[in-house]
Design an enzyme around this catalytic site. Structure first.
Site, PDB file in Angstrom:
ATOM      1  N   ARG A  62     108.309  62.453 -57.964  1.00 39.25           N
ATOM      2  CA  ARG A  62     109.595  62.246 -58.643  1.00 39.25           C
ATOM      3  C   ARG A  62     109.220  62.104 -60.014  1.00 39.25           C
ATOM      4  O   ARG A  62     110.381  62.792 -61.001  1.00 39.25           O
ATOM      5  CB  ARG A  62     110.357  60.979 -58.341  1.00 39.25           C
ATOM      6  N   ARG A  88     119.927  63.459 -56.729  1.00 44.57           N
ATOM      7  CA  ARG A  88     118.733  62.862 -56.957  1.00 44.57           C
ATOM      8  C   ARG A  88     118.606  61.573 -57.723  1.00 44.57           C
ATOM      9  O   ARG A  88     119.166  61.507 -58.382  1.00 44.57           O
ATOM     10  CB  ARG A  88     117.827  64.024 -57.953  1.00 44.57           C
ATOM     11  N   HIS A 106     130.636  58.998 -59.013  1.00 43.02           N
ATOM     12  CA  HIS A 106     130.097  58.672 -57.635  1.00 43.02           C
ATOM     13  C   HIS A 106     131.536  58.364 -56.831  1.00 43.02           C
ATOM     14  O   HIS A 106     132.494  57.899 -57.380  1.00 43.02           O
ATOM     15  CB  HIS A 106     129.408  57.192 -57.831  1.00 43.02           C
ATOM     16  N   THR A 138     122.134  53.799 -65.209  1.00 38.72           N
ATOM     17  CA  THR A 138     120.697  53.074 -65.736  1.00 38.72           C
ATOM     18  C   THR A 138     119.905  53.138 -64.253  1.00 38.72           C
ATOM     19  O   THR A 138     120.139  53.855 -63.388  1.00 38.72           O
ATOM     20  CB  THR A 138     121.319  51.526 -65.720  1.00 38.72           C
ATOM     21  N   LEU A 141     120.208  52.273 -59.178  1.00 39.03           N
ATOM     22  CA  LEU A 141     121.367  53.243 -58.472  1.00 39.03           C
ATOM     23  C   LEU A 141     122.691  52.851 -58.664  1.00 39.03           C
ATOM     24  O   LEU A 141     123.028  51.600 -58.035  1.00 39.03           O
ATOM     25  CB  LEU A 141     120.796  53.420 -57.223  1.00 39.03           C
ATOM     26  N   ASP A 142     123.766  53.671 -59.076  1.00 37.95           N
ATOM     27  CA  ASP A 142     125.105  53.614 -59.083  1.00 37.95           C
ATOM     28  C   ASP A 142     125.571  52.125 -59.475  1.00 37.95           C
ATOM     29  O   ASP A 142     126.598  51.451 -59.108  1.00 37.95           O
ATOM     30  CB  ASP A 142     125.662  53.711 -57.792  1.00 37.95           C
ATOM     31  N   GLU A 171     138.832  62.833 -58.790  1.00 39.25           N
ATOM     32  CA  GLU A 171     137.590  63.062 -59.482  1.00 39.25           C
ATOM     33  C   GLU A 171     137.737  64.101 -60.518  1.00 39.25           C
ATOM     34  O   GLU A 171     137.282  64.108 -61.553  1.00 39.25           O
ATOM     35  CB  GLU A 171     136.193  63.675 -58.533  1.00 39.25           C
TER      36      GLU A 171
HETATM   37  C1  GAR Z   1     131.357  64.931 -55.681  1.00 41.35           C
HETATM   38  O1  GAR Z   1     132.543  64.144 -54.776  1.00 41.35           O
HETATM   39  C2  GAR Z   1     130.760  63.727 -56.411  1.00 41.35           C
HETATM   40  O2  GAR Z   1     131.374  62.451 -56.598  1.00 41.35           O
HETATM   41  C3  GAR Z   1     129.551  63.330 -55.322  1.00 41.35           C
HETATM   42  O3  GAR Z   1     129.149  64.794 -55.002  1.00 41.35           O
HETATM   43  C4  GAR Z   1     130.181  65.416 -55.031  1.00 41.35           C
HETATM   44  C5  GAR Z   1     130.080  66.844 -55.760  1.00 41.35           C
HETATM   45  O4  GAR Z   1     130.967  67.667 -55.568  1.00 41.35           O
HETATM   46  N1  GAR Z   1     128.312  62.787 -55.917  1.00 41.35           N
HETATM   47  C6  GAR Z   1     127.644  61.909 -55.335  1.00 41.35           C
HETATM   48  O5  GAR Z   1     127.912  61.543 -54.101  1.00 41.35           O
HETATM   49  C7  GAR Z   1     126.718  61.238 -56.246  1.00 41.35           C
HETATM   50  N2  GAR Z   1     125.878  60.189 -55.562  1.00 41.35           N
HETATM   51  P1  GAR Z   1     131.033  68.765 -56.499  1.00 41.35           P
HETATM   52  O6  GAR Z   1     129.550  69.396 -56.692  1.00 41.35           O
HETATM   53  O7  GAR Z   1     132.039  69.668 -56.072  1.00 41.35           O
HETATM   54  O8  GAR Z   1     131.433  68.555 -58.097  1.00 41.35           O
END
Ligand code: GAR
Length: 207
Positions: A62, A88, A106, A138, A141-142, A171
């Site tokens: 990583r 990631r 998220h 940070t 995570l989340d 979103e």
């Molecule tokens: C979104 O729903 C975002 O919130 C989530 O992945 C999706 C990406 O969609 N992110 C996570 O789960 C981060 N842990 P997109 O590629 O169409 O933007």
């Protein structure tokens, strides 16, 4: 002009929402991915944005991947790094390097449901609402300071996919707005709180 670098792992619809929003004084200078097959890379390239992929599978660990990614990102001198569906977990070194200038979206109402499968877990817990959170990144995570949250109802016959579809629409509104707020210098981090200097009562979206 402020430089924005966006990291994606797949479809990239949130990245598209940012690119399609005219954010004053901001330019998306690169879209980068850990997944060479991320569909969003092709879309960004078609829109004249620099793209590159570093396959995390090509790295021994990583830390090596994150250091290579940092080097790549820094070639674009970012003022802001946006994790828009970047799947990631990042090392403390990466998080420290971009402290207070890296944000993530998220798909849950944090601090509930960090990690994966957020909508299914909200259903399984009998939640009546779900949503999304934009927060500073940070090393935990989340868990960074929350910039904005959007809320949607969970309806009786919903599947996790139904909720995901409903949340994704929010979103696409919330993330460009948070980016614009950051770029215009409206966000101030105070402990775990983010204070918006232009705040109107819109930090929770009720649909
Ligand atoms: C979104 O729903 C975002 O919130 C989530 O992945 C999706 C990406 O969609 N992110 C996570 O789960 C981060 N842990 P997109 O590629 O169409 O933007």
């Amino acid at each position: 002009m402020k430089n924005i670098v966006i990291l994606i792992s797949g479809r990239g619809s949130n990245m598209q929402a940012i690119v399609n929003t005219a954010i004053p004084n901001a330019k998306v200078v690169a879209v980068l991915s850990n997944n060479p097959n991320a569909a969003g890379l092709a879309w960004a390239a078609e829109h004249g944005i620099a793209t590159a992929a570093l396959n995390h599978k090509d790295f021994a660990n990583r830390m090596d991947f994150d250091r290579a990614m940092m080097q790549l990102i820094d070639e674009y001198a970012p003022d802001l790094v946006v994790l828009a569906g970047f799947m990631r977990i990042l090392t403390p070194e990466f998080c420290a390097h971009y402290e207070n200038r890296c944000i993530n979206i998220h798909p849950s109402l944090l601090p509930s449901f960090t990690g994966l499968h957020t909508h299914q877990r909200a259903l399984d817990e009998g939640c009546r609402i779900s949503g999304c959170t934009i927060h500073f990144v940070t090393e935990v995570l989340d868990n960074g300071a929350i910039i904005a949250q959007g809320v949607v109802p969970i309806l009786d016959n919903d599947t996790a996919d139904d909720i995901a579809t409903r949340v994704l629409k929010v979103e696409h509104q919330l993330l460009p707005q948070a980016v614009a707020d950051f770029i215009s210098g409206n966000l101030k981090i105070v402990g775990k709180r983010v204070i918006k200097s232009n705040q109107v009562d819109d930090s929770v979206t009720l649909l």
